[in-house]
Motif scaffolding. Sequence first.
Motif, PDB file in Angstrom:
ATOM      1  N   UNK A 112       6.236   6.602  10.591  1.00 31.64           N
ATOM      2  CA  UNK A 112       6.174   5.461  11.491  1.00 31.64           C
ATOM      3  C   UNK A 112       4.986   4.555  11.152  1.00 31.64           C
ATOM      4  N   UNK A 113       5.224   3.244  11.300  1.00 34.33           N
ATOM      5  CA  UNK A 113       4.191   2.221  11.191  1.00 34.33           C
ATOM      6  C   UNK A 113       4.483   1.250  12.326  1.00 34.33           C
ATOM      7  N   UNK A 114       3.638   0.255  12.467  1.00 35.70           N
ATOM      8  CA  UNK A 114       3.900  -0.757  13.492  1.00 35.70           C
ATOM      9  C   UNK A 114       3.829  -2.148  12.867  1.00 35.70           C
ATOM     10  N   UNK A 115       4.650  -3.052  13.407  1.00 40.01           N
ATOM     11  CA  UNK A 115       4.664  -4.444  12.969  1.00 40.01           C
ATOM     12  C   UNK A 115       4.631  -5.336  14.212  1.00 40.01           C
TER      13      UNK A 115
ATOM     14  N   UNK B 269       9.498  18.813  14.472  1.00 39.29           N
ATOM     15  CA  UNK B 269      10.535  18.034  15.150  1.00 39.29           C
ATOM     16  C   UNK B 269      10.203  16.544  15.083  1.00 39.29           C
ATOM     17  N   UNK B 270       8.921  16.235  15.253  1.00 45.79           N
ATOM     18  CA  UNK B 270       8.454  14.847  15.198  1.00 45.79           C
ATOM     19  C   UNK B 270       8.762  14.224  13.835  1.00 45.79           C
ATOM     20  N   UNK B 271       8.456  14.951  12.762  1.00 50.29           N
ATOM     21  CA  UNK B 271       8.669  14.425  11.407  1.00 50.29           C
ATOM     22  C   UNK B 271      10.158  14.312  11.099  1.00 50.29           C
ATOM     23  N   UNK B 272      10.956  15.249  11.574  1.00 48.05           N
ATOM     24  CA  UNK B 272      12.402  15.178  11.345  1.00 48.05           C
ATOM     25  C   UNK B 272      13.001  13.975  12.070  1.00 48.05           C
TER      26      UNK B 272
ATOM     27  N   UNK C 165       0.859  -1.181   0.000  1.00 51.97           N
ATOM     28  CA  UNK C 165       0.000   0.000   0.000  1.00 51.97           C
ATOM     29  C   UNK C 165       0.891   1.225   0.000  1.00 51.97           C
ATOM     30  N   UNK C 166       0.583   2.190  -0.855  1.00 50.42           N
ATOM     31  CA  UNK C 166       1.378   3.419  -0.881  1.00 50.42           C
ATOM     32  C   UNK C 166       0.975   4.304   0.289  1.00 50.42           C
ATOM     33  N   UNK C 167       1.932   4.559   1.129  1.00 53.55           N
ATOM     34  CA  UNK C 167       1.648   5.342   2.332  1.00 53.55           C
ATOM     35  C   UNK C 167       1.459   6.806   1.993  1.00 53.55           C
ATOM     36  N   UNK C 168       0.442   7.409   2.566  1.00 56.00           N
ATOM     37  CA  UNK C 168       0.307   8.860   2.400  1.00 56.00           C
ATOM     38  C   UNK C 168       1.414   9.567   3.161  1.00 56.00           C
ATOM     39  N   UNK C 169       1.861  10.696   2.666  1.00 56.38           N
ATOM     40  CA  UNK C 169       2.910  11.444   3.344  1.00 56.38           C
ATOM     41  C   UNK C 169       2.319  12.261   4.481  1.00 56.38           C
ATOM     42  N   UNK C 170       3.050  12.324   5.601  1.00 55.55           N
ATOM     43  CA  UNK C 170       2.562  13.156   6.699  1.00 55.55           C
ATOM     44  C   UNK C 170       2.571  14.630   6.302  1.00 55.55           C
TER      45      UNK C 170
ATOM     46  N   UNK D 212       9.951   2.089  10.558  1.00 55.21           N
ATOM     47  CA  UNK D 212       9.824   3.282   9.703  1.00 55.21           C
ATOM     48  C   UNK D 212       9.929   2.887   8.238  1.00 55.21           C
ATOM     49  N   UNK D 213       9.027   3.433   7.435  1.00 54.82           N
ATOM     50  CA  UNK D 213       9.050   3.166   5.989  1.00 54.82           C
ATOM     51  C   UNK D 213       8.871   4.469   5.232  1.00 54.82           C
ATOM     52  N   UNK D 214       9.355   4.447   4.006  1.00 53.42           N
ATOM     53  CA  UNK D 214       9.214   5.639   3.169  1.00 53.42           C
ATOM     54  C   UNK D 214       7.800   5.743   2.613  1.00 53.42           C
ATOM     55  N   UNK D 215       7.302   6.946   2.570  1.00 50.94           N
ATOM     56  CA  UNK D 215       6.008   7.210   1.962  1.00 50.94           C
ATOM     57  C   UNK D 215       6.209   7.466   0.471  1.00 50.94           C
TER      58      UNK D 215
END
Length: 130
Positions: free
Chosen positions: A125-128, A18-21, A5-10, A115-118
């Motif tokens: 961030x994602x969870x597994x 700061x969170x995104x960096x 699934x293509x992740x949407x960008x934050x 963490x995966x690229x959007x």
Amino acid sequence: MSEHHRLPSPIGNPENKVFLEAAQNNQLLMKYCNACKESHYYPRTICPHCGSDDTTWIESKGLGEIYSYTVMRRGVEVPFAMAYVRLQEGISMLTHLTNCDFDAIRVGQKVKVVFQETQDGQKTHLFEPA
Ligand SMILES: [Zn+2]
């Protein structure tokens, strides 16, 4: 290997910059309030629990469990799973699940952050399963 699934960008804003960096460095940050000693998510300057602006960034261990989830299969190119994950630090976040069998997801299942690229190359961030 199935297509992901293509992740949407934050979407960036001054409060989550700061969170995104940090996510680009595989760090999951959250806000902690020095006044009421509670953490919160999503990141805000003003504590949602007590209204104080005395908040600081702390790094989450990225460990938690699934509080609720949904698997999207209809009307999407590639099925994907979303979940509310309750972190050990006590906050909950709505997030994508990855690297798991969607039929085996359970409420209460232990998960950890990854963490995966959007689609535009930013990491998020994602969870597994832990
Ligand atoms: Zn507070």
